[in-house]
Motif scaffolding. Sequence first.
Motif, PDB file in Angstrom:
ATOM      1  N   VAL A   1       0.874  -1.057  -0.129  1.00  0.00           N
ATOM      2  CA  VAL A   1      -0.077  -0.048  -0.117  1.00  0.00           C
ATOM      3  C   VAL A   1       0.768   1.340   0.069  1.00  0.00           C
ATOM      4  CG1 VAL A   1      -1.853   1.443   1.476  1.00  0.00           C
ATOM      5  CG2 VAL A   1      -1.951  -1.229   1.262  1.00  0.00           C
ATOM      6  N   ALA A   2       0.722   2.171  -0.996  1.00  0.00           N
ATOM      7  CA  ALA A   2       1.425   3.300  -0.935  1.00  0.00           C
ATOM      8  C   ALA A   2       0.724   4.392  -0.272  1.00  0.00           C
ATOM      9  CB  ALA A   2       1.462   4.062  -2.468  1.00  0.00           C
ATOM     10  N   ARG A   3       1.292   4.904   1.026  1.00  0.00           N
ATOM     11  CA  ARG A   3       0.798   5.559   1.962  1.00  0.00           C
ATOM     12  C   ARG A   3       0.633   7.135   1.683  1.00  0.00           C
ATOM     13  NH1 ARG A   3      -1.806   2.255   5.908  1.00  0.00           N
ATOM     14  NH2 ARG A   3      -0.724   0.384   5.927  1.00  0.00           N
ATOM     15  N   LYS A   4      -0.485   7.708   2.333  1.00  0.00           N
ATOM     16  CA  LYS A   4      -0.548   9.237   2.049  1.00  0.00           C
ATOM     17  C   LYS A   4       0.296  10.042   3.061  1.00  0.00           C
ATOM     18  CE  LYS A   4      -4.892   9.036  -0.345  1.00  0.00           C
ATOM     19  NZ  LYS A   4      -6.233   9.144  -0.191  1.00  0.00           N
ATOM     20  N   GLY A   5       0.932   9.519   3.959  1.00  0.00           N
ATOM     21  CA  GLY A   5       1.519   9.982   5.041  1.00  0.00           C
ATOM     22  C   GLY A   5       2.797   8.893   5.410  1.00  0.00           C
ATOM     23  N   VAL A   6       4.024   9.452   5.961  1.00  0.00           N
ATOM     24  CA  VAL A   6       4.996   8.477   6.631  1.00  0.00           C
ATOM     25  C   VAL A   6       4.517   7.784   7.669  1.00  0.00           C
ATOM     26  CG1 VAL A   6       7.470   8.513   7.260  1.00  0.00           C
ATOM     27  CG2 VAL A   6       6.867   9.843   5.293  1.00  0.00           C
ATOM     28  N   LYS A   7       4.710   6.952   8.095  1.00  0.00           N
ATOM     29  CA  LYS A   7       4.201   6.265   9.261  1.00  0.00           C
ATOM     30  C   LYS A   7       5.485   5.976  10.101  1.00  0.00           C
ATOM     31  CE  LYS A   7       0.289   5.931   7.591  1.00  0.00           C
ATOM     32  NZ  LYS A   7      -0.775   6.908   8.264  1.00  0.00           N
ATOM     33  N   LEU A   8       5.434   5.829  11.414  1.00  0.00           N
ATOM     34  CA  LEU A   8       6.670   5.611  12.247  1.00  0.00           C
ATOM     35  C   LEU A   8       7.292   4.400  12.280  1.00  0.00           C
ATOM     36  CD1 LEU A   8       5.157   6.960  15.752  1.00  0.00           C
ATOM     37  CD2 LEU A   8       6.765   8.260  13.966  1.00  0.00           C
ATOM     38  N   TYR A   9       6.576   3.463  11.502  1.00  0.00           N
ATOM     39  CA  TYR A   9       7.309   1.795  11.471  1.00  0.00           C
ATOM     40  C   TYR A   9       8.106   1.916  10.065  1.00  0.00           C
ATOM     41  CZ  TYR A   9       3.060   1.468   8.623  1.00  0.00           C
ATOM     42  OH  TYR A   9       2.199   1.617   7.423  1.00  0.00           O
TER      43      TYR A   9
ATOM     44  N   THR B   1     -10.356  13.584  -7.493  1.00  0.00           N
ATOM     45  CA  THR B   1     -11.223  13.793  -6.450  1.00  0.00           C
ATOM     46  C   THR B   1     -10.750  14.367  -5.203  1.00  0.00           C
ATOM     47  OG1 THR B   1     -10.786  11.400  -5.734  1.00  0.00           O
ATOM     48  CG2 THR B   1     -12.692  11.691  -7.139  1.00  0.00           C
ATOM     49  N   THR B   2      -9.693  14.868  -5.209  1.00  0.00           N
ATOM     50  CA  THR B   2      -8.955  15.768  -4.071  1.00  0.00           C
ATOM     51  C   THR B   2      -8.442  17.143  -4.804  1.00  0.00           C
ATOM     52  OG1 THR B   2      -8.066  13.498  -3.333  1.00  0.00           O
ATOM     53  CG2 THR B   2      -7.122  15.255  -2.540  1.00  0.00           C
ATOM     54  N   ASP B   3      -8.722  18.080  -3.733  1.00  0.00           N
ATOM     55  CA  ASP B   3      -8.518  19.370  -4.169  1.00  0.00           C
ATOM     56  C   ASP B   3      -7.036  19.780  -3.758  1.00  0.00           C
ATOM     57  OD1 ASP B   3      -8.581  19.344  -1.509  1.00  0.00           O
ATOM     58  OD2 ASP B   3      -9.897  21.193  -1.357  1.00  0.00           O
ATOM     59  N   LYS B   4      -6.158  18.921  -3.470  1.00  0.00           N
ATOM     60  CA  LYS B   4      -4.770  19.566  -3.561  1.00  0.00           C
ATOM     61  C   LYS B   4      -3.789  18.308  -3.801  1.00  0.00           C
ATOM     62  CE  LYS B   4      -4.698  18.132   1.425  1.00  0.00           C
ATOM     63  NZ  LYS B   4      -4.362  18.215   2.598  1.00  0.00           N
ATOM     64  N   LEU B   5      -2.685  18.819  -4.090  1.00  0.00           N
ATOM     65  CA  LEU B   5      -1.472  17.899  -4.467  1.00  0.00           C
ATOM     66  C   LEU B   5      -1.407  16.940  -3.118  1.00  0.00           C
ATOM     67  CD1 LEU B   5       0.574  17.481  -6.725  1.00  0.00           C
ATOM     68  CD2 LEU B   5       2.383  18.977  -5.333  1.00  0.00           C
ATOM     69  N   GLN B   6      -1.093  15.600  -3.497  1.00  0.00           N
ATOM     70  CA  GLN B   6      -0.854  14.641  -2.503  1.00  0.00           C
ATOM     71  C   GLN B   6       0.565  13.881  -2.578  1.00  0.00           C
ATOM     72  OE1 GLN B   6      -4.202  11.970  -2.697  1.00  0.00           O
ATOM     73  NE2 GLN B   6      -5.127  12.886  -0.695  1.00  0.00           N
ATOM     74  N   THR B   7       1.171  13.413  -1.572  1.00  0.00           N
ATOM     75  CA  THR B   7       2.216  12.813  -1.928  1.00  0.00           C
ATOM     76  C   THR B   7       2.113  11.195  -1.351  1.00  0.00           C
ATOM     77  OG1 THR B   7       3.699  14.590  -1.161  1.00  0.00           O
ATOM     78  CG2 THR B   7       4.959  12.445  -1.101  1.00  0.00           C
ATOM     79  N   LEU B   8       2.529  10.434  -2.094  1.00  0.00           N
ATOM     80  CA  LEU B   8       2.469   8.788  -1.804  1.00  0.00           C
ATOM     81  C   LEU B   8       3.842   8.200  -1.331  1.00  0.00           C
ATOM     82  CD1 LEU B   8       0.064   7.425  -4.647  1.00  0.00           C
ATOM     83  CD2 LEU B   8      -0.617   8.089  -2.270  1.00  0.00           C
ATOM     84  N   TYR B   9       3.757   7.382  -0.420  1.00  0.00           N
ATOM     85  CA  TYR B   9       5.083   7.088   0.107  1.00  0.00           C
ATOM     86  C   TYR B   9       4.928   5.406   0.176  1.00  0.00           C
ATOM     87  CZ  TYR B   9       5.217  11.657   1.846  1.00  0.00           C
ATOM     88  OH  TYR B   9       5.296  12.906   2.178  1.00  0.00           O
ATOM     89  N   LEU B  10       6.234   4.852  -0.213  1.00  0.00           N
ATOM     90  CA  LEU B  10       6.382   3.373  -0.110  1.00  0.00           C
ATOM     91  C   LEU B  10       7.380   3.136   0.801  1.00  0.00           C
ATOM     92  CD1 LEU B  10       5.415   0.711  -1.486  1.00  0.00           C
ATOM     93  CD2 LEU B  10       7.412   1.159  -3.099  1.00  0.00           C
ATOM     94  N   ASP B  11       7.153   2.220   1.448  1.00  0.00           N
ATOM     95  CA  ASP B  11       8.046   1.821   2.677  1.00  0.00           C
ATOM     96  C   ASP B  11       9.431   1.162   1.917  1.00  0.00           C
ATOM     97  OD1 ASP B  11       9.736   0.943   4.870  1.00  0.00           O
ATOM     98  OD2 ASP B  11       8.082  -0.023   5.795  1.00  0.00           O
TER      99      ASP B  11
END
Length: 183
Positions: free
Chosen positions: A79-87, A100-110
Motif C-alpha cells: 500500500v502506497a501511504r498518504k503519509g510517512v508512518k513511524l514503522y 477527487t482531491t483538491d490538493k497535491l498529495q504525496t504517496l510514500y512506499l516503505d
Amino acid sequence: MYYEMTIAGCKRQLPLCKLSDDLMIGAFIIIGDQELTVACARDLLKIAPEYDYLITAEAKGMPLVHEMARQHGDKKYMVARKGVKLYMTGVFKTEVRSITTDKLQTLYLDVADAELMKGKKILIVDDVVTTGESLYALQELVKQAGGEICGNLCILAEGKAGDRTDIKYLERLPMFNSKGEVI
C-alpha cells in the motif's frame, strides 16, 4: 441525482457529484460495501495477469487489494501511504493530484516493501481510473523500487480512461453534465 449501474453483478446507485459548473462524476465508494468488494475482487482476478505482488494507494483501493490477495492466497500486498508512518524504515515518494482531491498529495512506499518488489512482477490496482494520475504515481513508485509492472487493473474506467489500452477494467463509468446527463 444518481446513476444506476451493475458492477461485478452488483447493482448500485452512484450519487452524482459536482466537479465544476458543467461536469459531474458518479461517486463510486467501495469502502464498507463487502458484497461489492468480494465480487469485484473475484472478477478482477479473472482478468489479472500473473503477478508476484499487488499494490494500491491508500485508502479506497485497500479493501479491494486485501480481498484480491485473500482470494488469490497471497500472504502480502503493498500500500502506497498518504503519509510517512513511524514503522517505515525509509521511504520512496512521489506526488499525485487526483481528480477527487483538491490538493497535491504525496504517496510514500516503505523501503522494506520496495526491497520485496525489486525484480518482481507488480500488479497495480485501483478502484477508479479517470485521469490516470494515481496510476502514474503508483507506477513511479514501482519503478523506483525496481519492480516490473505487469499490469494495471481497476474496477471502473471513468470517461476517456475507458479508451486506454494500458489498463484492464470491469466497467466503464461515464461522466455527466450539470443536468446529470451522460456526456
